[in-house]
Enzyme design. Structure first.
Site, short mmCIF file in Angstrom:
data_model
loop_
_atom_site.label_atom_id
_atom_site.label_comp_id
_atom_site.label_asym_id
_atom_site.label_seq_id
_atom_site.Cartn_x
_atom_site.Cartn_y
_atom_site.Cartn_z
N GLY A 1 1.21 -1.56 0.14
CA GLY A 1 0.19 -0.15 -0.28
C GLY A 1 0.54 1.00 0.19
O GLY A 1 -0.15 2.25 -0.63
N GLY A 2 2.35 1.20 0.25
CA GLY A 2 3.10 2.16 0.80
C GLY A 2 3.03 3.27 1.33
O GLY A 2 1.86 3.17 2.65
N CYS B 1 1.13 5.99 1.08
CA CYS B 1 -0.43 6.57 0.39
C CYS B 1 -1.29 5.76 1.38
O CYS B 1 -1.74 6.55 2.25
CB CYS B 1 -0.87 6.28 -1.37
SG CYS B 1 -2.43 6.79 -1.56
N LYS C 1 -7.21 10.95 4.50
CA LYS C 1 -8.94 11.85 3.81
C LYS C 1 -9.05 11.03 5.33
O LYS C 1 -10.69 12.00 5.89
CB LYS C 1 -9.12 11.30 2.30
CG LYS C 1 -8.49 11.61 1.40
CD LYS C 1 -7.70 12.91 1.50
CE LYS C 1 -7.14 12.88 -0.01
NZ LYS C 1 -5.71 12.87 0.90
N GLY D 1 4.22 25.69 3.58
CA GLY D 1 3.49 25.54 2.52
C GLY D 1 2.79 25.47 1.62
O GLY D 1 1.29 26.32 2.35
N GLY E 1 7.34 19.53 -0.97
CA GLY E 1 7.93 18.80 -2.25
C GLY E 1 8.55 17.42 -1.58
O GLY E 1 8.50 17.43 -0.54
N ALA F 1 -1.32 9.86 -5.95
CA ALA F 1 -1.57 8.97 -5.96
C ALA F 1 -2.44 8.66 -7.86
O ALA F 1 -2.18 7.23 -8.03
CB ALA F 1 -2.44 8.48 -5.08
N HIS G 1 -33.19 14.59 -10.11
CA HIS G 1 -33.41 15.83 -9.17
C HIS G 1 -34.14 15.37 -7.89
O HIS G 1 -34.47 14.49 -8.00
CB HIS G 1 -34.32 16.89 -9.85
CG HIS G 1 -35.13 17.72 -9.27
ND1 HIS G 1 -34.12 19.14 -8.69
CD2 HIS G 1 -35.32 17.94 -8.50
CE1 HIS G 1 -34.50 19.92 -8.17
NE2 HIS G 1 -35.96 18.43 -7.99
#
Length: 466
Positions: free
Chosen positions: A44-45, A47, A56, A179, A269, A317, A441
């Site tokens: 999954g790294g 992220c 999130k 940043g 960065g 990602a 709608h």
């Protein structure tokens, strides 16, 4: 100590199990290729474990704190300790799901550190064991790490990369963020919603110049409303250690900045993780800390590909996933290329922001006869039902051809709307493609027809550039 040498032969070896790597491995396996996925950490790294998912998840928690609905009363409280516990459950569940996908696709997963021995062989060190693979194709996807800003000359407690904010045991009372990328903005908005006093400091004289002017104005308004302080043009910055760290700097106007904080977070960065790969052994061309690639994601060496944060471009990602699939397609004989055209940018601030295509200014500079129109989010009855009427939607199109050139939104539904915009740009959508189809709608989709109708009928304003 490394002893012994075992040699394996593989169709495809993928180095790195983040979004670029796992998508590449899955794609190649689905084509029937024999795939080995090598990673020295968890599937999954960053992220999954420290970046996209934790950030999130906290942003969602912050939004829920302020949600309201007719007839519903509540007095919510936020527990960082409970959030961390539930975050671990979410991350572990997602990681387990990834591993199940690897298993069901017969992907061999190897934990170890990979490096090139030549353009035809890689070695993987696993403690005292060293194994060698020959391959038909290799896909490099080792990701990146935060780049320290120039002002950080020493290791000071409570001066951390933005990503580490999601590991803190409690919400800092005073938070300085250096940043202006999506990581910084998301963190600023989220931690402010959870009670922190937030100051955003940038080195540039302006703020978020790469987004459409209409959306930028609304973002400024939202930050002002949320009482997030923004200081631009900060140079000669420094972090000073003490009982609490102090952020110092000089603005371009000559004004001195001195802000005492509980935590200083920075996002200056990213740096591609390429040092340990011994790329020179394979003759792979690099540019700085990035691997140079073609639009097929192939490197300077045939049969060797690179994707994700180790290639030039934004460290997103969404880019990594697309490049991973492109690399796998191409090495499996399927025609595929990668382009930054039609790649959306999504920023999960408390009032979400999403943008794709040309801004109004970029479209004018490119020589189009531009028609641009905006609709407030409150134009949708659905946002009123949700009690989330803040924000604006903007459509940029060409007057002569009626082609969609860009779509930009900030507010509830921006992320949902951007998918339609991205597809529309890819398929060269015109006015009739948005005004003709039915829209549920009430729903966010009505904002499309509302805004496009304004450009067609010129009900509110029409801007023509000769």
């Amino acid at each position: 100590m490394v002893v012994g040498e075992i040699i394996h032969e593989k169709d495809v070896v993928v180095i790195g199990a983040g979004p670029a790597g796992y998508e590449a491995a899955l794609r190649a396996a689905q084509y029937g290729r024999d795939v080995t996925l090598v990673d020295r950490s968890r599937s999954g790294g960053e992220c999954l474990h420290t970046g996209c998912i934790p950030s999130k998840l906290l942003a969602i928690s912050a939004r829920k704190m302020w949600d309201s609905a007719p007839g519903v009363t509540m007095d919510p409280e936020f527990s960082m300790q409970q959030w961390h516990s539930e975050k671990v459950e979410v991350v572990e569940r997602l990681e387990k799901g990834l591993k199940m996908r690897f298993k069901s696709n017969n992907i061999e997963c190897v934990k170890g550190s990979a490096s090139f021995l030549s353009s035809e062989r890689i070695g993987v060190e696993q403690g005292e064991k060293f194994e060698v693979w020959t391959f038909q194709h290799v896909i490099i996807a080792t990701g990146s790490r935060p780049k320290d800003p120039p002002f950080l000359s020493e290791n000071i407690p409570d001066v951390i990369p933005v990503e580490q904010l999601y590991k803190t045991p409690s919400i800092p009372r005073r938070l300085v963020i250096f940043g202006e990328d999506y990581l910084s903005l998301e963190a600023a908005s989220t931690f402010r919603a959870l009670g922190a006093e937030v100051t955003v400091v940038t080195a540039s004289d302006s703020f978020m110049d790469d987004i459409d002017e209409t959306i930028k104005r609304e973002l400024h308004r939202q930050f002002k409303k949320q009482k997030i302080r923004v200081m631009t043009g900060a140079t000669e910055c420094n972090a000073v250690a003490g009982e609490n760290p102090i952020f110092e700097g000089i603005k371009s106007t000559g004004e001195r900045i001195e802000i005492e904080a509980d935590t200083i977070a920075y996002s200056g960065g990213r740096i591609g993780n390429i040092e340990s790969l011994c790329l020179e052994q394979a003759g792979i061309e690099v540019s700085g800390n990035y691997i140079s690639i073609k639009d097929t994601c192939e490197t300077s060496i045939s049969r060797i590909y690179a994707c994700g944060d180790i290639t030039e471009g934004p460290a997103l990602a969404i880019k990594a996933i697309k490049q991973g699939k492109t690399a796998a397609d191409h090495c499996c004989g399927v025609a595929a290329t990668f382009s930054f055209d039609c790649m959306p940018t999504i920023i999960q601030t408390q009032t979400p922001l999403a943008t794709v295509g040309l801004t109004e200014a970029e479209a004018i500079e490119a020589g189009y006869q531009v028609v641009a129109e905006s609709s407030p989010m409150r134009a949708s009855g659905y946002t009123s039902l949700l009690r989330q009427t803040e924000g604006v939607v903007k459509v940029v199109r060409d007057k002569e051809s009626h082609l969609l050139l860009g779509f930009h939104a900030i507010g509830a539904g921006a992320v949902e709307l951007i998918e339609k915009a991205t597809l529309a740009l890819e398929m060269a959508g015109r006015d009739e493609d948005f005004s003709y189809p039915y829209s549920p709608h009430p729903g966010f989709g009505e904002l499309w027809s509302e805004t496009v109708d304004r450009t067609i009928e010129k009900k509110a304003r029409s801007i023509e550039y000769q």
